[in-house]
Design a protein around this motif. Structure first.
Motif, PDB file in Angstrom:
ATOM      1  N   THR A 193       0.955  -1.216   0.196  1.00 27.53           N
ATOM      2  CA  THR A 193      -0.232   0.140   0.370  1.00 27.53           C
ATOM      3  C   THR A 193       0.900   1.212  -0.188  1.00 27.53           C
ATOM      4  O   THR A 193       2.188   1.356   0.738  1.00 27.53           O
ATOM      5  N   PHE A 194       0.457   2.203  -0.412  1.00 22.46           N
ATOM      6  CA  PHE A 194       1.230   3.799  -0.785  1.00 22.46           C
ATOM      7  C   PHE A 194       0.940   4.254   0.291  1.00 22.46           C
ATOM      8  O   PHE A 194      -0.636   4.915   1.045  1.00 22.46           O
ATOM      9  N   LEU A 195       1.882   4.697   1.678  1.00 21.30           N
ATOM     10  CA  LEU A 195       1.976   5.947   2.360  1.00 21.30           C
ATOM     11  C   LEU A 195       2.320   7.101   2.414  1.00 21.30           C
ATOM     12  O   LEU A 195       3.575   7.098   1.777  1.00 21.30           O
ATOM     13  N   VAL A 196       1.574   8.024   1.963  1.00 25.28           N
ATOM     14  CA  VAL A 196       2.487  10.184   1.455  1.00 25.28           C
ATOM     15  C   VAL A 196       2.729   9.868   2.536  1.00 25.28           C
ATOM     16  O   VAL A 196       2.570   9.699   3.932  1.00 25.28           O
ATOM     17  N   PRO A 197       4.196  10.070   2.287  1.00 26.15           N
ATOM     18  CA  PRO A 197       5.222  10.694   2.891  1.00 26.15           C
ATOM     19  C   PRO A 197       4.951  11.975   4.240  1.00 26.15           C
ATOM     20  O   PRO A 197       3.814  12.406   4.035  1.00 26.15           O
ATOM     21  N   PRO A 198       5.388  11.960   4.938  1.00 24.44           N
ATOM     22  CA  PRO A 198       5.516  12.855   6.442  1.00 24.44           C
ATOM     23  C   PRO A 198       5.756  14.037   5.152  1.00 24.44           C
ATOM     24  O   PRO A 198       6.876  14.174   4.597  1.00 24.44           O
TER      25      PRO A 198
END
Length: 135
Positions: A18-23
């Motif tokens: 899954t893709f996590l939006v970076p901080p």
């Protein structure tokens, strides 16, 4: 009494990606540079936003970029980057602070703030903020 137990293992699971939006910064945040003396500067910024409230830890990295107009940059043939600070934060402080010492007072620097989740997602840092030039 029968003590035999049969264990049946399930089929191996497929990897779930899954893709996590970076901080990232909340908005149009800026990096504040606070000189402590001729060769030391505090770099300050507001803690970054995570993609989920349950993700609290962020790993920050501060990169010093020596401009090609500086003596060191001319010798290296262009901009030169070096990691000068790295730490993990839970974002509880009002501002994040990194102190960078041993700067050459003949050079021009820009400082970039990079971030990633320390235990999740891609291991690549995302460059999110950059300071004004500092000399």
């Amino acid at each position: 009494r029968n003590l035999e137990v049969a264990l049946e293992w399930s089929e191996p699971s497929f990897k779930l990606s899954t893709f996590l939006v970076p901080p990232h910064p909340y908005g149009s945040e800026v990096v504040e540079l606070v000189p402590r003396n001729e060769t030391t500067v505090d770099i300050e910024w507001v803690p970054f936003k995570t993609c989920d409230p349950n993700l609290q830890l962020i790993e920050y990295r501060v990169v010093a970029i020596v401009g090609k107009d500086s003596p060191g940059g001319q010798q290296l043939g262009g901009d030169f980057e070096q990691v000068v600070a790295a730490f993990i934060s839970d974002g509880s402080a009002e501002r994040e602070v990194a102190t960078v010492a041993c700067l050459q007072n003949t050079g021009t620097y820009t400082f970039a703030i990079e971030a990633r989740y320390p235990y999740l997602g891609t291991r690549n840092f995302t460059r999110a903020l950059a300071s004004d030039k500092f000399s």
